[in-house]
Scaffold this active site. Sequence first.
Site, PDB file in Angstrom:
ATOM      1  N   ARG A   4      -1.938   0.490 -15.156  1.00 30.47           N
ATOM      2  CA  ARG A   4      -2.680   0.929 -13.965  1.00 30.47           C
ATOM      3  C   ARG A   4      -1.688   1.100 -12.824  1.00 30.47           C
ATOM      4  NH1 ARG A   4      -7.946   0.232 -15.684  1.00 30.47           N
ATOM      5  NH2 ARG A   4      -8.700   1.260 -13.828  1.00 30.47           N
ATOM      6  N   THR A  17      -2.639   9.085 -11.239  1.00 32.02           N
ATOM      7  CA  THR A  17      -2.648   7.710 -11.706  1.00 32.02           C
ATOM      8  C   THR A  17      -1.937   7.701 -13.051  1.00 32.02           C
ATOM      9  OG1 THR A  17      -4.879   8.103 -12.537  1.00 32.02           O
ATOM     10  CG2 THR A  17      -4.682   6.858 -10.485  1.00 32.02           C
ATOM     11  N   LYS A  61      -4.626   6.880 -17.072  1.00 35.89           N
ATOM     12  CA  LYS A  61      -5.695   7.674 -17.684  1.00 35.89           C
ATOM     13  C   LYS A  61      -5.110   8.443 -18.873  1.00 35.89           C
ATOM     14  CE  LYS A  61      -8.536   8.019 -13.481  1.00 35.89           C
ATOM     15  NZ  LYS A  61      -7.758   7.721 -12.275  1.00 35.89           N
ATOM     16  N   ASP A 116      -4.314  16.441  -6.987  1.00 35.88           N
ATOM     17  CA  ASP A 116      -4.543  15.099  -7.505  1.00 35.88           C
ATOM     18  C   ASP A 116      -4.823  15.271  -8.998  1.00 35.88           C
ATOM     19  OD1 ASP A 116      -5.454  12.702  -8.382  1.00 35.88           O
ATOM     20  OD2 ASP A 116      -6.842  12.341  -6.725  1.00 35.88           O
ATOM     21  N   GLU A 129      10.400  -5.439  -2.462  1.00 37.21           N
ATOM     22  CA  GLU A 129      10.129  -4.526  -1.345  1.00 37.21           C
ATOM     23  C   GLU A 129      11.348  -3.661  -1.048  1.00 37.21           C
ATOM     24  OE1 GLU A 129       8.649  -7.883   0.218  1.00 37.21           O
ATOM     25  OE2 GLU A 129       6.876  -7.015   1.190  1.00 37.21           O
ATOM     26  N   TYR A 144       9.515  -9.963  -6.519  1.00 33.97           N
ATOM     27  CA  TYR A 144       9.263  -9.157  -5.318  1.00 33.97           C
ATOM     28  C   TYR A 144      10.381  -8.129  -5.139  1.00 33.97           C
ATOM     29  CZ  TYR A 144       5.217 -10.620  -2.634  1.00 33.97           C
ATOM     30  OH  TYR A 144       3.945 -10.784  -2.187  1.00 33.97           O
TER      31      TYR A 144
HETATM   32  N1  DSN Z   1     -12.346   5.747 -11.209  1.00 29.93           N
HETATM   33  C1  DSN Z   1     -11.721   6.985 -11.566  1.00 29.93           C
HETATM   34  C2  DSN Z   1     -12.568   7.777 -12.497  1.00 29.93           C
HETATM   35  O1  DSN Z   1     -13.310   7.176 -13.238  1.00 29.93           O
HETATM   36  O2  DSN Z   1     -12.488   8.997 -12.508  1.00 29.93           O
HETATM   37  C3  DSN Z   1     -11.322   7.761 -10.392  1.00 29.93           C
HETATM   38  O3  DSN Z   1     -10.860   6.923  -9.439  1.00 29.93           O
END
Ligand code: DSN
Length: 438
Positions: free
Chosen positions: A257, A248, A251, A221, A77, A75
């Site tokens: 993640r 994120t 990707k 974003d 925090e 943890y």
């Molecule tokens: N789930 C993602 C996507 O597939 O683009 C976006 O959150």
Amino acid sequence: MSNPLKSQQIDRQMAQQTTATARNLAALAESDPAVYSALLGEEQRERDGIELIPSENYTFPEVLTVLGSVFTNKYSEGYPGRRYYGGQTFTDEIENLARDRAKAVFNCEHANVQPLSGSAMNQAVYLGLLTPGDTIMAMDLSHGGHLTHGAPVSHMGDLFNFVRYVTDPVDGSIDFDRVRADAHRTKPKMMLCGYTSYPRDIDYAAFKAIADEVGAITMTDASHFGGLVAGKAMANPFDFGFDLVTTTTHKSLRGPRGGMILCRKPFAKKIDKSVFPGLQGGPHMNAVAGIAVTLQKAQTAEFQRYAADVLSNAQVLAKEFKQAGVSLVTGGTDNHMLVLNTMASFGIDGRVAEEALDQVQITTNKQIIPDDPNPPLRPSGIRIGTPAATARGMGSQEMVQLADWMLRCLRAPEDSAVLETVRAEVEALCQRFPVPGI
Ligand code: DSN
């Protein structure tokens, strides 16, 4: 100079870890055969099929290691140097590494690497910098925006007043005269660009100019293309004076993640406070360690080559589909993604297309297209992307082959002979391109 004592100690610990990993897997197989067998099944699925969902990727093997490491036990925090729990020597070290590397990779002044996911990261920005009821301009969901960009079904859509811009039905361009007029009329506090299903690049300079006229904060974003910005294959919004970029990390970046909020200094305190304690408790330190590992890799020439290859592979797919007369949303792609209008091209909806391709182990996702007359679970298209196939080392030759397989399946989605033949060919190709980390 290397310290021999230290390296001996590292060798000893590595040997212990190898033994522990094998022992832990054996223990899982024995104590929970159901989960173990699902794990083996997923490994085989990933090995034998081609992953084309544009938001998915194969993380770096080293990331898999730290995700399954003791960092998951801790943890943490708070932030480095200001934690609410003891024992933070090494968690502080990795979070500082992740933050410093994020700043270097994205050329920004501040980085928060704690958001648990993309949704949490965007919510932390809105809630930290705005007041419920404030106006935000963002891209309409069916034109490619994300749920958190104010889709009416999302909590953010309830909390804030989203004004949505749309794209041209033919070439996907954004009408900036209209955006400007809407911005002057509605006075947004924030102008947001970025997408989850839009195959084109963004004119950051045009957005920034309009935002400056109305005094709006600028946010991108970049979840889908964060890795392509990091790999210098796509433009960096900070080079155009943007205030914030969220992304994120799993990707195109190929990390664990998670999410990151990158921003200019004046927003740093509010952002950090909004993530913790505003929205989250303890960060997932195994993911933070994975982000640190990823961002070190993102600074290499090899990663830049990868990012460039992701784009060129998408171009090859677009060319093949266009030559075959397939209707592509916006007519092509500038990034890693293509949206195929399967209804117009093959007379089948996205669900039928996705299921036919699933049968040959080519994984895609059904996708609504701009102003789709069909419902989200039976939309008019599918969305595909090249980050994962490129991470396996597939190049233009494989993309040509892939387009051919997809065309054969989508033209005959119920012909089991065609599907069986293609499935065997897909599997044979996959043997030649191992999945990183498996
Ligand atoms: N789930 C993602 C996507 O597939 O683009 C976006 O959150």
